[in-house]
Design a protein around this motif. Structure first.
Motif, PDB file in Angstrom:
ATOM      1  N   TYR A  26       1.015  -1.156  -0.035  1.00  7.06           N
ATOM      2  CA  TYR A  26      -0.066   0.033  -0.091  1.00  7.06           C
ATOM      3  C   TYR A  26       0.938   1.354  -0.045  1.00  7.06           C
ATOM      4  O   TYR A  26       0.588   2.299  -0.456  1.00  7.06           O
ATOM      5  N   ARG A  29       1.884   1.746  -3.342  1.00  5.05           N
ATOM      6  CA  ARG A  29       0.876   2.094  -4.556  1.00  5.05           C
ATOM      7  C   ARG A  29       0.571   3.536  -4.273  1.00  5.05           C
ATOM      8  O   ARG A  29       0.170   4.356  -5.049  1.00  5.05           O
ATOM      9  N   GLU A  30       0.240   3.863  -2.670  1.00  7.84           N
ATOM     10  CA  GLU A  30      -0.561   4.872  -2.395  1.00  7.84           C
ATOM     11  C   GLU A  30       0.390   6.189  -2.019  1.00  7.84           C
ATOM     12  O   GLU A  30       0.336   7.266  -2.736  1.00  7.84           O
ATOM     13  N   THR A  35       1.786   2.437  -9.202  1.00 11.07           N
ATOM     14  CA  THR A  35       0.495   1.269  -8.998  1.00 11.07           C
ATOM     15  C   THR A  35       0.824  -0.054  -9.899  1.00 11.07           C
ATOM     16  O   THR A  35      -0.151  -0.671 -10.002  1.00 11.07           O
ATOM     17  N   HIS A  38       0.702  -5.023  -7.963  1.00  9.46           N
ATOM     18  CA  HIS A  38      -0.673  -5.223  -7.660  1.00  9.46           C
ATOM     19  C   HIS A  38      -1.023  -6.035  -6.540  1.00  9.46           C
ATOM     20  O   HIS A  38      -0.027  -6.650  -5.810  1.00  9.46           O
ATOM     21  N   CYS A  49       2.379  -8.932  -5.954  1.00 10.73           N
ATOM     22  CA  CYS A  49       3.079  -7.714  -5.393  1.00 10.73           C
ATOM     23  C   CYS A  49       4.540  -7.854  -5.016  1.00 10.73           C
ATOM     24  O   CYS A  49       5.062  -7.015  -4.483  1.00 10.73           O
TER      25      CYS A  49
ATOM     26  N   SER C  25      -3.854   0.730 -16.297  1.00 17.62           N
ATOM     27  CA  SER C  25      -4.641   0.998 -15.125  1.00 17.62           C
ATOM     28  C   SER C  25      -5.710   0.092 -14.878  1.00 17.62           C
ATOM     29  O   SER C  25      -6.595   0.111 -15.801  1.00 17.62           O
ATOM     30  N   ASP C  28      -8.272  -0.593  -9.614  1.00 20.78           N
ATOM     31  CA  ASP C  28      -7.543  -0.077  -8.220  1.00 20.78           C
ATOM     32  C   ASP C  28      -6.378   0.868  -8.520  1.00 20.78           C
ATOM     33  O   ASP C  28      -5.938   1.458  -7.489  1.00 20.78           O
ATOM     34  N   ASP C  29      -6.197   1.006  -9.652  1.00 18.34           N
ATOM     35  CA  ASP C  29      -5.068   2.100  -9.954  1.00 18.34           C
ATOM     36  C   ASP C  29      -5.597   3.426 -10.602  1.00 18.34           C
ATOM     37  O   ASP C  29      -4.554   4.443 -11.033  1.00 18.34           O
TER      38      ASP C  29
END
Ligand SMILES: Cc1cc2nc3c(=O)[nH]c(=O)nc-3n(C[C@H](O)[C@H](O)[C@H](O)COP(=O)(O)OP(=O)(O)OC[C@H]3O[C@@H](n4cnc5c(N)ncnc54)[C@H](O)[C@@H]3O)c2cc1C
Ligand code: FES
Ligand code: FES
Lengths: 167, 286, 783
Positions: A26, A29-30, A35, A38, A49, C25, C28-29
């Motif tokens: 996370y 990604r965040e 992103t 995964h 991931c 994308s 979630d992306d």
């Protein structure tokens, strides 16, 4: 309860305050906004991931961001050099080693480790090296071929070693 | 899923880590590689409110030989063990078992200290440590103590550790020349845990079995020794018939579970087959 | 069909550069601002009355914005979730709302939604929603579900029986009277969990003052979601836009309108903020539909020489707790169970029942794997009973090429195919006779080699307008728009919604050949209801047979217009102008040509257009083929059984498939690889296991065994090409063929290996323990 985390991802430094429970995936990604890594499960089985931390592949869903404090991280976004794809990315493309592409970033990161450790693996070694990554689309056939092709390109003095053949 | 919230500390030394555990009491847990604990926390099956991350304590991931022992630091990863030249030479049972744990990513993070402390009856190292008569060096508020593997694994997810104790090192007497081992694991899918696995360490001298130890994974609520097999073989010949007869006793005294992966009967049968194959494989080298 | 260069070429996929770099994308992306996270509270009880839901503590939790229950939202559901007839118009089924109202009927059923400012806050709060259940006895077994006195799931249906219908033709009694060999067998289609590696996910954004709703969903059917979101939410369809961004696999599991698509939209409308829900894997194994879950009982009438006279199959289908949108699609299996064979009579019965388990719906093949498993096991059962080689049994019963187009007993007509050719080639590839000798040798050494055949035929390309309208309520046309821009580049819009199949590449190949525009200059767009007319989306190996051909037809229309414009520019008679390779010229003088680029410019300049011609260079097609398409092939698995552990090792897997024209053979082979792997998954590894209490025991990737690379072999593929006569490109489908063919090939191989033990059947998944038990049930004695 927040903790400061500083990491380098694909050569760029990031520093954030996070809750200790923030999983690395996370964070990547965040917080870092990358992103390409995964999330495909919650039991550490799928490998979608997978990233590289200080030279070792890790399932970033099974590590807290705080545990990575100070680490050098490479994600799928860090493999291409400018507009040149990494040989593995190129080989996955050439050999049709992906369909929906969701497993692909993790798969390529796992494959990278595999070839870093064993530059000319047999088909069996390739298959075992991917045991932590699930793909539902390709039946792995062309993934194996892609890794064989990449091994050939990446090997020093390439042509000498012909990879073990699939089918 | 995201784990329930917790607070977190990163001690730099073992005494600091022990002190944190003492201070926090029952609500605290040690975090090593996290590859048993984090999956449980993500499913919120485990909700510790405090984690003591021992992952940054320095000099705890060694693998070395000293005074007739192989000493492995608690933070040595499965990968370190799998690729250790020392272990490949002296304890192929352990390096071979490491190579069969989970997958490469899991092996990069999981530690032998964590694998032992977690005391998972389906974990691969516990049966190896039992077969190798390993000793676990443990530190706690009262100092250090040694626990023999046979006393360490108590029950499913239960070890002889006190909540404020930490495994520091695993010690295994260097096997004599002529002694070697192998780990045979049976599972349905490559990345999976064992349905049954057998850890065998055998010392052959001439055509005889001077010593033999068999550890079993997945045959009860903790790792077990196949003492029937050991008795049948110790000091006897290493011929095919001897091995076959001995292996038939592999399931004696076990209490294998019934689950999605196998029935008790099937497990008993697998234990016999794998034991025989392991023994054949080892003695074939002589 | 024009002479082509691109169709038939294994060019690299155009979607891949973004995917291999992690820059595609998925839902979630998507960039997110001010997003609200939704977590669904799900039933933990398989069958219970809801006596109360206390959301107070959840609402008080940090970061929580709102919590809603089914009762609170009921008035906002303009309609229940949709259900289509799917071959059983007489079925009974209950209304099904996105949230349970007063009863829950499976573990994982949505009960309430929690909306919060972060995912962790939403998850924390969801644990504080207290649902009080009054447990009822659960029904978890297909046969017990319809026993007298079984607990009833739906009072409005009255019993757990949804339908019990016949599909019969020919004189079955006569067939059995004539039979020298009668065999009865039960075949199990275990429940499967599809497991696309990307779980589902939705972002919904309702803009209050614009009154427009956009839904981004990981779906195979954005167009259908648009229709139903509009109906259920009471929003004009013209104000709803649905986008399927990058979608990480579907396999049928993303083929229906799901509760979460409605719930995120509803919440967004209530809160005036975008709402996001990402399914986690634990949810996915319960909340996304399952596949198969059937029992097939079959009686076979055959002659001593291996001729099959007739079969009497019954399909017991477990619908799960509700009738899913395409829940009875699997009844298609009954309609096509005759396979590649002739017979005199067919007497089928299809029964559907409700149980307290996750609803079932399409999963890769949807009915056809079941049909193929049935008929291919029938062929081997007949071979075993008569002592005739399985190859000969198949050859004897095959529909011959002279019989094509062949009409089955139930009235379906095959388009083309010589089934002997694929079989013969596959036999050559494995050296069948040599293998049989090796098998005999090995048996003497106590080693068990098995050879399994599967000579499948499947129906796909859904489909012709009339029968598909009868089945699913709309005519499943192929849709395309081909638009050549001012600068001579082209955009192609398609009605299919790919999620790994590579349409961006293959349909560009189709258009490139017709228009003579380089593939790189053709952009294929999809998965967004705002960019074109209603498309019929992607499932049932339909896209290339429908939308791919629609692209060809639109491109031909554009080519025709281009030719007319060119004639005008060249001041030549229309009939004298030919269009070829992106140029138009007067027959015989190719040196004086106008290029598509020049024609495209003229298309936007009134003065250069023929009098009365509309501007632009664009065409739209709704393509209705004359029939379904029927790919076929022969798969052969060679396995070895470890006699001590029961483990199966696949030594070789050989397949010869015929899907008509192969636009991009590399992509076709990729579809086969993945399909075969999934079929092997069913044969050897996968099963959704419920305990008697109705709890799913395989609710994670730890216990639900999706095979890894190390569990599968490489595959040996070859192809024959029999173009389909029912569409201009001659293409058939290939998305499901691998899965359809491979499970029976593997099981036939295992049963063949175990022949010395008197084993006639092994149920899927053929786990090592099951195989071991079969070998040792008589103390391991061999016959
Ligand atoms: C996908 C997957 C597959 C796996 N497959 C296998 C497999 O096939 N075979 C197998 O054996 N294992 C398997 N594992 C488990 C893996 O080996 C774990 O790494 C190991 O069991 C725990 O080690 P860890 O360092 O990760 O411990 P952690 O998860 O950090 O800790 C586990 C437990 O031990 C305690 N602990 C950790 N270190 C110490 C210490 N030094 N002293 C005292 N207490 C401590 C913790 O408090 C916790 O309770 C798998 C894990 C995953 C995620
Ligand atoms: S998301 Fe990390 S292993 Fe599946
Ligand atoms: S390409 Fe879709 S999961 Fe691997």
């Amino acid at each position: 309860m927040r903790r400061r985390v500083a990491v380098t991802i694909n050569g760029t430094s990031y520093e954030h305050e996070v809750e200790p429970r923030t999983l690395l995936v996370y964070y990547i990604r965040e917080q870092a906004g990358l992103t390409g890594t995964h999330i495909g499960c919650d039991t550490s089985n799928c490998g979608a991931c997978t990233v590289e931390i200080d030279g070792h592949t890790v399932k970033s869903c099974t590590m807290f961001a705080v545990q990575a404090d100070g680490a050098q991280i490479t994600t799928i976004e860090g493999l291409a050099k400018g507009s040149t794809l990494h040989p593995l990315q190129q080989a996955f493309w050439d050999e049709h080693g992906l369909q929906c592409g969701f497993c692909t970033p993790g798969m390529i990161m796992a494959a990278k480790q595999l070839l870093d450790r064993n530059p000319s693996p047999s088909e069996r070694e390739i298959r075992l090296g991917l045991e932590g990554n699930l793909c539902r689309c390709t039946g792995y056939h062309n993934i194996v071929k892609a890794i064989q092709a990449a091994a050939k390109v990446m090997a020093p003095g390439a042509e000498a070693k012909a990879p073990a053949s699939v089918s | 899923m995201i784990p329930a919230a917790f607070d977190y500390v990163v001690p730099r030394t073992l005494p600091e880590a022990v002190a944190e555990l003492v201070k926090r009491g029952q609500e605290a847990k040690v975090l090593a590689g996290g590859h048993s604990l984090i999956p449980l926390m993500k499913l919120r099956l485990s909700t510790p409110s405090f984690l003591v991350d021992i992952g940054r304590i320095s000099n705890l991931n060694y693998i070395r030989e000293e005074d007739g022992h192989v000493a492995i630091g608690a933070l040595a990863t499965h990968h370190d063990i799998e690729f250790s030249d020392l272990l490949k030479k002296k304890l192929p049972l352990l390096s071979g078992a490491a190579a069969q744990i989970g997958d490469p990513q899991v092996r990069n993070r999981g530690t032998i200290g964590g694998a032992a402390s977690h005391a998972d009856p389906f974990g691969d190292f516990p049966a190896c440590l039992l077969a190798l008569d390993a000793e676990l060096k443990v530190v706690g508020p009262k100092g250090e103590r040694n626990i023999a593997a046979r006393d360490f694994f108590v029950d499913t997810f239960t070890s002889a550790l006190e909540p404020d104790e930490i495994v520091r090192e695993i010690r295994i007497a260097t096997p004599p020349t002529g002694s070697t081992g192998t780990y045979l694991k049976f599972s349905r899918r490559s990345q999976d845990w064992a349905i049954v696995a057998v850890a065998a360490q055998v010392t052959v001298s001439g055509h005889n079995v001077a010593n033999v130890a068999i550890g079993l994974t997945g045959m009860g609520s903790r790792p077990l020794r196949a003492s029937g097999v050991e008795q049948a073989l110790r000091g006897k010949g290493a011929h095919d018939e001897d091995i076959r007869a001995a292996a038939e006793r592999a399931a004696e005294g076990t209490d294998p579970p019934q689950d999605l992966n196998g029935s008790p009967d099937y497990r008993r049968h697998l234990a016999q087959v794998l034991t025989r194959r392991a023994l054949e494989q080892i003695t074939a080298h002589h | 069909m024009a002479i082509s260069q691109m169709v038939g070429a294994s060019i690299k996929r155009r979607e891949d550069p973004r995917l291999v770099t992690g820059t595609g994308s998925y839902v979630d992306d998507l960039p997110q601002t001010a997003i609200v996270h939704m977590v669904v509270v799900r039933s933990t009880d398989p069958h219970a009355r809801i006596t109360g839901i206390d959301t107070t503590r959840a609402k008080e939790a940090d970061g929580v914005i709102a919590v809603f229950t089914g009762k609170e939202l009921l008035s906002e559901f303009g309609a229940p979730l949709p259900v289509t007839d799917c071959f059983v118009p007489t079925k009974k089924y209950p209304k099904h709302y996105p949230l349970a109202i007063d009863k829950v009927r499976y573990v994982g059923e949505p009960v309430a939604i929690v909306l919060a400012s972060s995912l962790s806050a939403a998850q924390d709060a969801a644990e504080r929603v207290e649902v009080r259940y009054e447990s009822l006895p659960p029904v978890v077994d297909i046969e017990k579900a319809i026993e007298k006195g079984a607990p009833v799931l739906h009072d409005e249906v009255g019993s757990n029986l949804s339908y019990d219908v016949k599909f019969a033709a020919g004189d079955i009694e006569a067939a059995f009277r004539e039979a020298e060999v009668k065999i009865t067998q039960r075949l199990i289609q275990q429940r499967l969990i599809p497991i696309a590696v990307e779980p589902r996910g939705v972002v919904a954004d309702y803009r209050t003052w614009a009154r427009k709703l956009t839904i981004w969903s990981s779906t195979q059917i954005p167009h259908f979601v648009k229709v139903w979101a509009a109906v259920i939410l009471g929003i004009p369809e013209s104000d709803v836009r649905v986008v399927a961004p990058e979608v990480g696999g579907g396999f049928g599991s993303k083929i229906r309108v799901y509760p979460e698509e409605i719930l995120t939209a509803l919440a967004s409308r209530r809160l005036g903020r975008p709402v996001k829900w990402i399914e986690d894997r634990g949810e996915n194994t319960k909340a996304t539909h399952h596949g198969r879950s059937q029992i097939w009982d079959v009686e076979i009438a055959a002659k001593r020489d291996g001729t099959v006279l007739g079969i009497r199959p019954t399909q017991w289908l477990d619908l799960g707790a509700y009738c899913s949108q395409f829940g009875t699609f699997q009844v298609l299996g009954m309609l096509v169970a005759q396979g590649a064979y002739k017979m005199k009579a067919f007497d089928g019965r299809a029964v559907g029942v409700f149980t307290n388990r996750t609803p079932t719906d399409a999963y890769r093949g949807a009915g056809r794997p079941e049909a193929t498993y049935l008929i291919e096991r029938v062929m081997d059962l007949v071979a075993r009973e008569t002592g005739v080689d399985p190859v000969e049994v198949r050859r004897k019963n095959f529909v011959r090429v002279e019989d094509q187009p062949f009409t089955t007993l139930l009235g379906l007509t095959y388009d083309s195919g010589d089934y002997r050719i694929t079989l013969d080639r596959a036999l050559q590839m494995v050296d069948y006779q040599g293998l049989r000798r090796e098998q005999a040798e090995k048996r003497k050494q106590g080693k068990y080699l098995g050879i399994g055949l599967s000579t499948y035929i499947e129906i796909c390309g859904l489909g012709p307008a009339v029968p598909t309208q009868a089945a699913v309520g709309v005519s499943l046309w192929g849709m395309s728009v081909v638009n050549v821009h001012f600068t001579g580049k082209a955009t192609v819009i398609i009605g299919s919604s790919p999620h790994g199949q590579g349409h961006e590449t293959t349909y560009a190949q189709v258009a490139a050949d017709v228009l003579g525009i380089p593939v790189e200059d053709i952009d294929v767009q999809h998965g967004d209801t705002a960019i074109g007319p209603m498309g019929m989306d992607t499932y049932g190996s339909r896209s290339t047979a429908l939308d791919g051909n629609a692209v060809h037809i639109s491109a031909m229309k554009v080519q025709e217009k281009a030719r007319k414009i060119a004639a005008h520019l060249l001041e030549a008679a229309e009939g004298d102008v030919v269009y070829e390779g992106g140029k138009a010229y007067v027959k015989g003088t190719p040196s004086k040509a106008v290029t598509i680029q020049e024609i495209a410019v003229a298309a936007f300049q009134t003065s250069r257009l023929p009098k009365g011609m509309e501007g632009g260079l664009e065409a739209t097609t709704f393509f209705d083929p004359t029939n379904f398409v029927w790919p076929f092939g022969a798969h052969i698995a060679v396995v070895e059984i470890d006699a001590e552990t029961g483990a199966t090792r696949i030594l070789r897997y050989v397949a010869v498939d015929d899907c008509g024209t192969r636009i991009n053979p590399m992509v076709v082979d990729g579809q086969l690889h993945g399909g075969i792997a999934q079929g092997i998954g069913q044969a050897l590894f996968e099963e959704a296991v419920y305990d008697e209490a109705g709890q799913l025991r395989t609710g994670s990737l730890l216990d639900y065994l999706v095979p890894t690379a190390a569990d599968l072999p490489s595959f040996e593929l070859e192809a024959t090409i029999t173009p389909s006569p029912v569409n201009p490109l001659g293409t058939k489908g290939i998305g499901e063929a691998g899965t359809i063919a491979s499970s029976p090939a593997i099981i036939n191989a295992i049963v063949d290996a175990l022949a010395p033990f008197g084993v006639k059947d092994v149920s899927m998944p053929a786990t090592p323990e099951k195989v071991w038990q079969l070998m040792h049930r008589n103390g391991g004695t061999k016959r």
